[in-house]
Each structure stands twice: as structure tokens, then as C-alpha cells.
Design a protein around this motif. Structure first.
Motif, PDB file in Angstrom:
ATOM      1  N   ARG A 167       3.477 -22.968   9.826  1.00  0.00           N
ATOM      2  CA  ARG A 167       3.973 -24.049   8.975  1.00  0.00           C
ATOM      3  C   ARG A 167       2.966 -25.178   8.773  1.00  0.00           C
ATOM      4  N   ILE A 168       2.039 -25.347   9.683  1.00  0.00           N
ATOM      5  CA  ILE A 168       0.972 -26.342   9.524  1.00  0.00           C
ATOM      6  C   ILE A 168      -0.336 -25.679   9.910  1.00  0.00           C
ATOM      7  N   GLY A 169      -1.336 -25.805   9.063  1.00  0.00           N
ATOM      8  CA  GLY A 169      -2.655 -25.256   9.364  1.00  0.00           C
ATOM      9  C   GLY A 169      -3.702 -26.349   9.330  1.00  0.00           C
ATOM     10  N   VAL A 170      -4.588 -26.349  10.328  1.00  0.00           N
ATOM     11  CA  VAL A 170      -5.614 -27.391  10.433  1.00  0.00           C
ATOM     12  C   VAL A 170      -6.960 -26.761  10.773  1.00  0.00           C
ATOM     13  N   ILE A 171      -8.014 -27.264  10.140  1.00  0.00           N
ATOM     14  CA  ILE A 171      -9.376 -26.967  10.564  1.00  0.00           C
ATOM     15  C   ILE A 171     -10.119 -28.290  10.701  1.00  0.00           C
ATOM     16  N   VAL A 172     -11.052 -28.345  11.642  1.00  0.00           N
ATOM     17  CA  VAL A 172     -11.829 -29.561  11.914  1.00  0.00           C
ATOM     18  C   VAL A 172     -13.302 -29.175  12.050  1.00  0.00           C
ATOM     19  N   GLY A 173     -14.169 -29.897  11.356  1.00  0.00           N
ATOM     20  CA  GLY A 173     -15.600 -29.617  11.424  1.00  0.00           C
ATOM     21  C   GLY A 173     -16.288 -30.472  12.469  1.00  0.00           C
ATOM     22  N   LEU A 174     -17.050 -29.833  13.372  1.00  0.00           N
ATOM     23  CA  LEU A 174     -17.822 -30.545  14.394  1.00  0.00           C
ATOM     24  C   LEU A 174     -19.300 -30.183  14.252  1.00  0.00           C
ATOM     25  N   GLU A 175     -20.127 -31.181  13.953  1.00  0.00           N
ATOM     26  CA  GLU A 175     -21.573 -30.967  13.887  1.00  0.00           C
ATOM     27  C   GLU A 175     -22.167 -31.297  15.254  1.00  0.00           C
ATOM     28  N   SER A 176     -22.871 -30.345  15.828  1.00  0.00           N
ATOM     29  CA  SER A 176     -23.475 -30.557  17.145  1.00  0.00           C
ATOM     30  C   SER A 176     -24.381 -29.378  17.488  1.00  0.00           C
ATOM     31  N   LYS A 177     -25.365 -29.640  18.318  1.00  0.00           N
ATOM     32  CA  LYS A 177     -26.217 -28.574  18.849  1.00  0.00           C
ATOM     33  C   LYS A 177     -25.784 -28.211  20.275  1.00  0.00           C
ATOM     34  N   GLY A 178     -24.601 -28.658  20.646  1.00  0.00           N
ATOM     35  CA  GLY A 178     -24.100 -28.432  21.996  1.00  0.00           C
ATOM     36  C   GLY A 178     -23.577 -27.026  22.223  1.00  0.00           C
ATOM     37  N   ASP A 179     -23.043 -26.819  23.425  1.00  0.00           N
ATOM     38  CA  ASP A 179     -22.505 -25.524  23.826  1.00  0.00           C
ATOM     39  C   ASP A 179     -21.390 -25.089  22.889  1.00  0.00           C
ATOM     40  N   ARG A 180     -21.530 -23.896  22.340  1.00  0.00           N
ATOM     41  CA  ARG A 180     -20.599 -23.405  21.318  1.00  0.00           C
ATOM     42  C   ARG A 180     -19.168 -23.295  21.840  1.00  0.00           C
ATOM     43  N   ASP A 181     -18.988 -22.739  23.018  1.00  0.00           N
ATOM     44  CA  ASP A 181     -17.643 -22.575  23.574  1.00  0.00           C
ATOM     45  C   ASP A 181     -16.962 -23.918  23.784  1.00  0.00           C
ATOM     46  N   ALA A 182     -17.736 -24.891  24.268  1.00  0.00           N
ATOM     47  CA  ALA A 182     -17.187 -26.231  24.486  1.00  0.00           C
ATOM     48  C   ALA A 182     -16.771 -26.862  23.160  1.00  0.00           C
ATOM     49  N   LEU A 183     -17.566 -26.630  22.111  1.00  0.00           N
ATOM     50  CA  LEU A 183     -17.260 -27.193  20.798  1.00  0.00           C
ATOM     51  C   LEU A 183     -16.013 -26.555  20.197  1.00  0.00           C
ATOM     52  N   VAL A 184     -15.892 -25.242  20.349  1.00  0.00           N
ATOM     53  CA  VAL A 184     -14.709 -24.544  19.818  1.00  0.00           C
ATOM     54  C   VAL A 184     -13.445 -25.038  20.521  1.00  0.00           C
ATOM     55  N   ALA A 185     -13.536 -25.212  21.836  1.00  0.00           N
ATOM     56  CA  ALA A 185     -12.380 -25.689  22.606  1.00  0.00           C
ATOM     57  C   ALA A 185     -12.001 -27.107  22.185  1.00  0.00           C
ATOM     58  N   LEU A 186     -13.005 -27.972  22.031  1.00  0.00           N
ATOM     59  CA  LEU A 186     -12.741 -29.341  21.601  1.00  0.00           C
ATOM     60  C   LEU A 186     -12.161 -29.342  20.188  1.00  0.00           C
ATOM     61  N   GLY A 187     -12.736 -28.516  19.315  1.00  0.00           N
ATOM     62  CA  GLY A 187     -12.257 -28.448  17.939  1.00  0.00           C
ATOM     63  C   GLY A 187     -10.795 -28.066  17.859  1.00  0.00           C
ATOM     64  N   ARG A 188     -10.370 -27.143  18.702  1.00  0.00           N
ATOM     65  CA  ARG A 188      -8.962 -26.750  18.722  1.00  0.00           C
ATOM     66  C   ARG A 188      -8.088 -27.913  19.190  1.00  0.00           C
ATOM     67  N   GLN A 189      -8.532 -28.633  20.208  1.00  0.00           N
ATOM     68  CA  GLN A 189      -7.769 -29.771  20.708  1.00  0.00           C
ATOM     69  C   GLN A 189      -7.627 -30.860  19.644  1.00  0.00           C
ATOM     70  N   VAL A 190      -8.727 -31.126  18.938  1.00  0.00           N
ATOM     71  CA  VAL A 190      -8.676 -32.146  17.878  1.00  0.00           C
ATOM     72  C   VAL A 190      -7.806 -31.651  16.721  1.00  0.00           C
ATOM     73  N   ALA A 191      -7.877 -30.360  16.419  1.00  0.00           N
ATOM     74  CA  ALA A 191      -7.031 -29.804  15.359  1.00  0.00           C
ATOM     75  C   ALA A 191      -5.550 -29.933  15.716  1.00  0.00           C
ATOM     76  N   MET A 192      -5.218 -29.737  16.989  1.00  0.00           N
ATOM     77  CA  MET A 192      -3.835 -29.930  17.441  1.00  0.00           C
ATOM     78  C   MET A 192      -3.421 -31.388  17.245  1.00  0.00           C
ATOM     79  N   HIS A 193      -4.351 -32.306  17.532  1.00  0.00           N
ATOM     80  CA  HIS A 193      -4.070 -33.727  17.312  1.00  0.00           C
ATOM     81  C   HIS A 193      -3.793 -33.985  15.836  1.00  0.00           C
ATOM     82  N   VAL A 194      -4.631 -33.434  14.958  1.00  0.00           N
ATOM     83  CA  VAL A 194      -4.462 -33.642  13.519  1.00  0.00           C
ATOM     84  C   VAL A 194      -3.107 -33.112  13.057  1.00  0.00           C
ATOM     85  N   ALA A 195      -2.708 -31.954  13.577  1.00  0.00           N
ATOM     86  CA  ALA A 195      -1.399 -31.388  13.213  1.00  0.00           C
ATOM     87  C   ALA A 195      -0.273 -32.344  13.586  1.00  0.00           C
TER      88      ALA A 195
END
Length: 297
Positions: A167-195
Motif C-alpha cells: 500500500r505504500i512504496g518508498v525508495i531513498v537515494g544515498l550517495e556515499s563511498k561507504g560500506d554497501r551493506d551498511a548503506l542498504v541497511a540504513l536506506g531501508r531504515q530511512v525508507a521506513m521513516h519516510v513511509a
């Protein structure tokens, strides 16, 4: 050859429920004669859903998908929630999401409708076929994508019925040269916040000036009668509060309300091992902004 205007195409779309590219083709084939174009579409089986096209479609599914550095969110509407649980409809939406992802981040509704659909024909034709089979009006209402040059795209689907569709779909863009897994995990958390928090902009610079002007007007009106310099201070203070409510980076983080989203992202840089910048987000909530007739509401 008659000129095929945008208005003519729009009129034919409204009369038949066919896709933009199909309507353009029909008008080209019939030298701009709209009645002949309707018959042409009917003969091709592309206007068979026309009688249903006037019914309001405000249910359905929102789909989100990410592949590497690109993400997309799509809303496909149906008339009832029942159809959202139909396997054929879910397959249709998944297919549309895949097409949109292939076209992202520049994908829009007309581009996707005219694109090739897995299994043959266009997306517009696939929707028309689904309408005829399932018996409800359906529309591809919105498509929006994001791309980052380096980093990750966070993804979250709320009220998920099946994987990637809800019922709600969210994507969030994160620009960084950091650890990919950490960025994906953070992106999901921020996307949950946006929802949950439904921000309207990334920061104050992204808020529509008309929205800011309206908020200023309301704040000033509420304090009418006070000295101008006092009103100005109240308005500026009120705007700061307003931005904290509607701007993603300023909102209290739903996972830890003691800090803002911006502060949470800054702290996450330690885990990621590099600076992180949120560059944008897309949030689609099913049926938002669709006005139903009183008897359907």
C-alpha cells in the motif's frame, strides 16, 4: 495528413481508455478522424475496456524495486482491494515495475505505457487485456525513479501483500563511498521513516515556495493585531517548526525520536566508513489524492 495534436490524443485516450502511443498510432492511421480512430482501436482490441474507463480506480497496488544504483516506485490502480489480491493483477504490476526499472530514473507514465511488456505487446495493451479479463478498470497512475552515482538505494514497502507490492512504496537515494551493506541497511531504515512520517521535501530548500507562502500567510493571520516585528518573529519561528514537521532531514527519526533524521545519518557514517548524503526520496501511498464519488468514498 491532419496534424495529430496532444489535445486530440488526450480526447481519444479519454474516450477509449487506450494508451497514448496506441492513440497516436490510431490517429495517424485514420488521418486524425477521432471516430474512425475509435473504430480502429476497437478492431485492434485496444478499446475493449472503454466502458469501464470512467469508473474510479483508487485501490490496487504500489510496487517498489531496486537494482544496483537505480530504484523505482509504481502505482497501479484498480477499483477494489479484492483485485489487489488477484494473482494475475499482481503479475501485471510486477511486470510494469520491471519495465519501469529498466527505464529508470527517467521513466514516466507515458514512457512505460508505450514500452514493450514481457510476453508481447505494450504495457498499455497488457493493462487493457487485464481489464477485459478481470473486469475492473485499471490505470497506471504514477511512476518515479531515482539513481545514485555511488552508494545505495534504500527500499521499503508498507502493508505488503506479496514481496515488493503493498500500500505504500518508498525508495531513498544515498550517495556515499561507504560500506554497501551498511548503506542498504540504513536506506531501508530511512525508507521506513519516510513511509511513516510522509515528508514533503528533503530539506527546507526543497519545499514548494507556494507552500511556504501559504504557511507564512496562515501564521501571520493567526497573529494579526500584534506589532509587525513581533509577527515576523512568530512567523519565522513557526516556519522552523513547520520544516521540522515536513522536511525529511529535520524530522524526528521514527527509530530514535531524540535525534533528527539528519543526525541519525551523520552517526551512521561511522558504521559505513564514509560520509553519507541523502539525495532524494520517492513515496507513493495507494490512492492518495484520488477523489472518489460520494457513494464510493
Amino acid at each position: 495528413m491532419a496534424a495529430i495534436t496532444a489535445g486530440l490524443v488526450k480526447d481519444l485516450r479519454e474516450k477509449t481508455g487506450a494508451g497514448m502511443m496506441d492513440c497516436k498510432h490510431a490517429l495517424a492511421e485514420t488521418d486524425g478522424d477521432i471516430e474512425a480512430a475509435i473504430d480502429w482501436l476497437r478492431k485492434k482490441g485496444l478499446a475493449k475496456a472503454a466502458k469501464k474507463s470512467g469508473r474510479v480506480a483508487a485501490d490496487g497496488l504500489v510496487g517498489a524495486a531496486v537494482e544496483d544504483l537505480v530504484g523505482v516506485v509504481v502505482e497501479v490502480n484498480s477499483e477494489t482491494d479484492f483485485v489487489a489480491r488477484n494473482d494475475d493483477f499482481q503479475a501485471l504490476v510486477r511486470g510494469i515495475v520491471a519495465v519501469a526499472l529498466d527505464k529508470a530514473p527517467a521513466a514516466d507514465v507515458d514512457t512505460v505505457l508505450g514500452a514493450h511488456f514481457l510476453g508481447g505487446g505494450t504495457v498499455s495493451e497488457a493493462i487493457a487485456n487485464a481489464i477485459a479479463t478481470i473486469g475492473e478498470n485499471m490505470t497506471l497512475r504514477r511512476v518515479q525513479g531515482l539513481r545514485v552515482t555511488d552508494g545505495a538505494i534504500g527500499q521499503y514497502v508498507h502493508g505488503q501483500i506479496v514481496d515488493g507490492l503493498g500500500r505504500i512504496g518508498v525508495i531513498v537515494g544515498l550517495e556515499s563511498k561507504g560500506d554497501r551493506d551498511a548503506l542498504v541497511a540504513l536506506g531501508r531504515q530511512v525508507a521506513m521513516h519516510v513511509a511513516a512520517a510522509s515528508p514533503i521535501a528533503l530539506n527546507s530548500d526543497g519545499v514548494d515556495p507556494a507552500t511556504v507562502a501559504r504557511e507564512r500567510s496562515v501564521l501571520a493571520e493567526k497573529n494579526a493585531g500584534k506589532p509587525p516585528h513581533v509577527i515576523e518573529k512568530i512567523v519565522e519561528s513557526g516556519l522552523k517548526t513547520f520544516y521540522k514537521e515536513v522536511c525529511l532531514l529535520d524530522q524526528p527519526y521514527v527509530h530514535d525520536p531524540a535525534k533528527s533524521v539528519g543526525q541519525a545519518v551523520k552517526e551512521a557514517e561511522k558504521t559505513a566508513g564514509a560520509p553519507i548524503a541523502i539525495t532524494g526520496f520517492v513515496r507513493f501511498a495507494l490512492g492518495e489524492g484520488v477523489e472518489k464519488p460520494a457513494e464510493e468514498a
